[in-house]
Motif scaffolding. Structure first.
Motif, PDB file in Angstrom:
ATOM      1  N   ARG A   1      33.109  29.125  37.327  1.00 26.69           N
ATOM      2  CA  ARG A   1      33.174  30.523  36.903  1.00 26.69           C
ATOM      3  C   ARG A   1      32.750  31.470  38.031  1.00 26.69           C
ATOM      4  O   ARG A   1      33.337  32.543  38.207  1.00 26.69           O
ATOM      5  CB  ARG A   1      32.292  30.739  35.663  1.00 26.69           C
TER       6      ARG A   1
ATOM      7  N   THR B   1      35.817  29.481  42.751  1.00 26.90           N
ATOM      8  CA  THR B   1      37.149  29.040  42.340  1.00 26.90           C
ATOM      9  C   THR B   1      37.063  27.923  41.289  1.00 26.90           C
ATOM     10  O   THR B   1      36.135  27.091  41.363  1.00 26.90           O
ATOM     11  CB  THR B   1      37.954  28.568  43.576  1.00 26.90           C
TER      12      THR B   1
ATOM     13  N   GLY C   1      37.761  30.118  38.578  1.00 28.67           N
ATOM     14  CA  GLY C   1      37.578  31.239  37.656  1.00 28.67           C
ATOM     15  C   GLY C   1      37.509  32.597  38.319  1.00 28.67           C
ATOM     16  O   GLY C   1      37.961  33.601  37.759  1.00 28.67           O
TER      17      GLY C   1
ATOM     18  N   ARG D   1      40.526  35.136  38.452  1.00 31.16           N
ATOM     19  CA  ARG D   1      40.860  36.037  37.339  1.00 31.16           C
ATOM     20  C   ARG D   1      40.154  37.384  37.492  1.00 31.16           C
ATOM     21  O   ARG D   1      40.714  38.444  37.187  1.00 31.16           O
ATOM     22  CB  ARG D   1      40.488  35.389  36.016  1.00 31.16           C
ATOM     23  N   VAL D   2      38.924  37.343  37.985  1.00 32.34           N
ATOM     24  CA  VAL D   2      38.175  38.579  38.201  1.00 32.34           C
ATOM     25  C   VAL D   2      38.815  39.380  39.342  1.00 32.34           C
ATOM     26  O   VAL D   2      38.942  40.609  39.268  1.00 32.34           O
ATOM     27  CB  VAL D   2      36.700  38.273  38.504  1.00 32.34           C
ATOM     28  N   CYS D   3      39.222  38.682  40.386  1.00 28.40           N
ATOM     29  CA  CYS D   3      39.900  39.355  41.508  1.00 28.40           C
ATOM     30  C   CYS D   3      41.166  40.050  41.032  1.00 28.40           C
ATOM     31  O   CYS D   3      41.460  41.193  41.422  1.00 28.40           O
ATOM     32  CB  CYS D   3      40.253  38.348  42.594  1.00 28.40           C
ATOM     33  N   GLN D   4      41.930  39.381  40.176  1.00 27.61           N
ATOM     34  CA  GLN D   4      43.167  39.962  39.667  1.00 27.61           C
ATOM     35  C   GLN D   4      42.889  41.203  38.821  1.00 27.61           C
ATOM     36  O   GLN D   4      43.623  42.199  38.883  1.00 27.61           O
ATOM     37  CB  GLN D   4      43.937  38.926  38.857  1.00 27.61           C
ATOM     38  N   ALA D   5      41.806  41.152  38.046  1.00 27.99           N
ATOM     39  CA  ALA D   5      41.458  42.302  37.213  1.00 27.99           C
ATOM     40  C   ALA D   5      41.127  43.517  38.069  1.00 27.99           C
ATOM     41  O   ALA D   5      41.535  44.644  37.763  1.00 27.99           O
ATOM     42  CB  ALA D   5      40.274  41.952  36.309  1.00 27.99           C
TER      43      ALA D   5
END
Length: 491
Positions: free
Chosen positions: A111, A114, A116, A119-123
Motif C-alpha cells: 500500500r 508498489t 498500491g 493508484r494514488v499517483c493516478q488520482a
C-alpha cells in the motif's frame, strides 16, 4: 563588556585530586573569571582522583581559552578535554526524515509503495489539488536561501548558511508542527533562484525565503508570488514587520498613545525596514520618517532603487531633512533595523516624553539599551538577554500553520496585520508593562493564535474571491460583462 551567553557554552572535562574542596575550587575559578557556571557533574571517582565535567557560559572563544588555562593552573588539575556545546548540538545536523506510517508486513509495503501507490499517483494526476491531501505538500515548507545575507555574517554562501536553515526548520516543527526543509542554493542569480523555486514548488505547500540580500529579495519574492500557486514569504521582511507591529501596539498602550498620532523614525531602508514601514502604514500610522545612510528620505530625492523610491514617496509627510540624529528629535518612536551604535543617550533624551525605542540591530543594537532606558519609557531589542525581544519566531511558525491549514495560495497585508494583532493580544492589558510588551517565544498560545487569525482571513478572502469569480461566470453566462475592478476602470 559582553555578558556570558549559552551560545558560547563550554564543558571542560577535568581530572582533579580527590578532596573535599575539589569541586568548590573548580567552581571558584569559573566565578573568578566572569563565566556563568551551569553544571558541575562528577563523571568518575576513585580514592585518589575525581573526573568532573565543568559546564559554563562564556563570553566567547578567547574567554573560554582563558578559563581553560586557569583551570589547568590549579595544583594537580589536568584539563583532559574542552567541548563547545553549541558545536556538539550541531553534530550531524539538527534534522532527520521520519516516516509517519509503519511498514509491518508485505501488505503495508504494497500500500505504501508498489503496486498500491500507483493508484494514488493516478488520482493526483487526474486532480493535482489532491497532492495537498495525499502527500507531504499539505504540511511542508521549503526554507530557501542563497546564503547572501545570513544573520549578521553577510554573504557566507549556501554551505555555511545550512546551520541557520536547519535551525529555522526546527523552529517550524517545534512551535507549529510544520515540516520544513532547508534548500540552500549554490547561485545568487535572481533568475536562477526563481527558476529553482518554481521547479521544486510541486512538493511544497509554501516557500519561506531566508537570508537573501536586498534588493534581489524583493524581486524574487514578488515574481514567485505572481508565478506560483503556493504562498511565498520572505521572513526577513514580513516576520520582522509582524513582530515589530505587535510590540509597538502594546508599547503604545503602555505609554497611552495612538499609532495614528505618533511620530515614528525608522533607521534602515533595506528589506526589513521597507516591510516594517509598509505594515505600519497599512495599520494606520501617518507620520513615518525613514533614514538611510545619508539621512532622511524625502519625496524630493531621486532613487535608482525602486523600493527606496517607494519609501521616499510614501513617508515623511512633514519633509524632515538631515541626519538620523536630527530626525529623532521630538519623535515618539524609534525603530532600528540598521547598524550598531548610531545613537547615544543624548539622542534618546531629545525624543518626546514617553518615547519608545526598538533598537533591533544584532548582535549590537543602534543604541545601548542601558543608556536608552534612562530616558525612554519602553525599550525593545533583537537580543534575548534584554527584556522585550523582537524575535521572528513569534510570527513565522504560526503564520505558515495558518496558511497551510487554509490551503492558502497567496499572502495579503491583512494577514500580516492580524498576525501582529494576534501576537499583541496574547498579552492581556492588565499584564502589560514597560518590561513586558511581547510574549515569550515559548508561550504555546502564540503560534495557535497567529495560525487561527491568518487562516480566518485566508478563508474569508478566498470566499470573497470565489464569490467574485461566481459573479463573473454568471455574467458571462447571461451574455454580459461583470463590473470592472477599480484597476480596470483606471485603465
Amino acid at each position: 563588556m559582553a555578558t556570558p551567553s549559552p551560545g558560547h557554552s563550554i564543558t571542560y572535562r577535568v581530572a582533579a585530586p580527590a578532596s573535599f574542596s575539589a569541586s568548590t575550587d573548580l567552581a571558584a575559578v569559573i566565578a573568578d573569571h566572569g563565566a556563568a557556571l551551569t553544571a558541575l557533574d562528577v563523571i568518575e571517582s576513585t580514592r585518589s582522583e575525581l573526573v568532573v565535567d565543568v559546564s559554563c557560559d562564556t563570553r566567547g572563544p578567547d574567554h573560554a581559552q582563558e578559563i581553560e588555562q586557569a583551570l589547568a593552573a590549579l595544583d594537580g588539575v589536568d584539563v583532559r578535554k574542552s567541548s563547545d556545546r553549541t558545536f556538539l548540538l550541531h553534530l550531524g545536523g539538527k534534522l532527520e526524515s521520519t516516516p509517519t506510517v509503519t511498514l509491518k508486513n508485505r501488505d503495508d509495503l504494497s500500500r505504501a509503495y508498489t503496486p498500491g501507490v500507483a493508484r494514488v499517483c493516478q488520482a493526483i494526476a487526474e486532480n493535482p489539488e489532491d497532492a495537498r491531501r495525499l502527500t507531504i505538500k499539505r504540511n511542508t515548507v521549503a526554507v530557501v536561501t542563497d546564503g547572501s545575507a545570513v544573520l549578521g555574517l553577510g554573504n557566507i554562501g549556501p554551505e555555511a548558511s545550512m546551520p541557520v536553515m536547519e535551525g529555522k526548520a526546527v523552529l517550524f516543527k517545534q512551535f507549529a508542527d510544520v515540516d520544513a526543509w532547508p534548500v540552500a542554493l549554490d547561485t545568487q542569480d535572481t533568475e536562477e533562484i526563481i527558476a529553482v523555486c518554481k521547479a521544486i514548488a510541486p512538493a511544497y505547500g509554501g516557500i519561506n525565503l531566508e537570508d537573501i540580500s536586498a534588493p534581489r529579495c524583493f524581486e524574487i519574492e514578488a515574481r514567485l508570488r505572481d508565478e506560483l500557486d503556493i504562498p511565498v514569504f520572505h521572513d526577513d521582511q514580513h516576520g520582522t514587520a509582524i513582530v515589530t507591529l505587535a510590540a509597538l501596539t502594546n508599547a503604545l498602550k503602555v505609554v497611552e498613545k495612538q499609532l495614528s498620532d505618533v511620530r515614528i523614525v525608522v533607521s534602515g531602508a533595506g528589506a526589513a525596514g521597507h516591510a516594517i514601514v509598509k505594515l505600519l502604514l497599512a495599520a494606520g500610522a501617518h507620520d513615518v520618517v525613514v533614514c538611510g545612510r545619508s539621512g532622511a528620505l524625502t519625496s524630493t530625492q531621486e532613487h535608482a532603487d525602486p523600493h527606496r523610491a517607494w519609501l521616499a514617496q510614501h513617508t515623511n509627510p512633514r519633509g524632515v531633512t538631515g541626519s538620523l540624529k536630527e530626525a529623532v528629535v521630538g519623535a515618539d518612536v524609534f525603530i532600528g533595523v540598521s547598524a550598531p551604535d548610531l545613537l547615544d543617550e543624548a539622542d534618546i533624551a531629545a525624543m518626546a516624553e514617553g518615547s519608545i525605542v526598538f533598537a533591533m540591530s544584532n548582535p549590537d543594537p543602534e543604541v545601548d539599551p542601558a543608556a536608552a532606558s534612562r530616558h525612554a519609557a519602553v525599550i525593545a531589542t533583537g537580543r534575548s538577554d534584554y527584556p522585550n525581544q523582537i524575535n521572528n519566531v513569534l510570527a513565522f511558525p504560526g503564520f505558515f500553520r495558518g496558511l497551510l491549514d487554509a490551503h492558502c495560495h497567496d499572502i495579503t497585508d491583512e494577514m500580516l496585520r492580524v498576525a501582529a494583532e494576534a501576537i499583541a493580544e496574547t498579552i492581556a492589558d492588565d499584564e502589560l508593562n514597560a518590561g513586558h510588551i511581547i510574549p515569550s517565544v515559548f508561550d504555546p498560545r502564540v503560534a495557535t493564535n497567529v495560525a487561527e487569525a491568518v487562516a480566518g482571513v485566508a478563508r474569508q478572502e478566498a470566499g470573497s474571491a470565489e464569490g467574485s469569480a461566481d459573479t463573473d461566470d454568471a455574467a458571462r453566462r447571461n451574455g454580459r460583462t461583470a463590473a470592472p475592478t477599480s484597476a480596470e476602470a483606471a485603465r
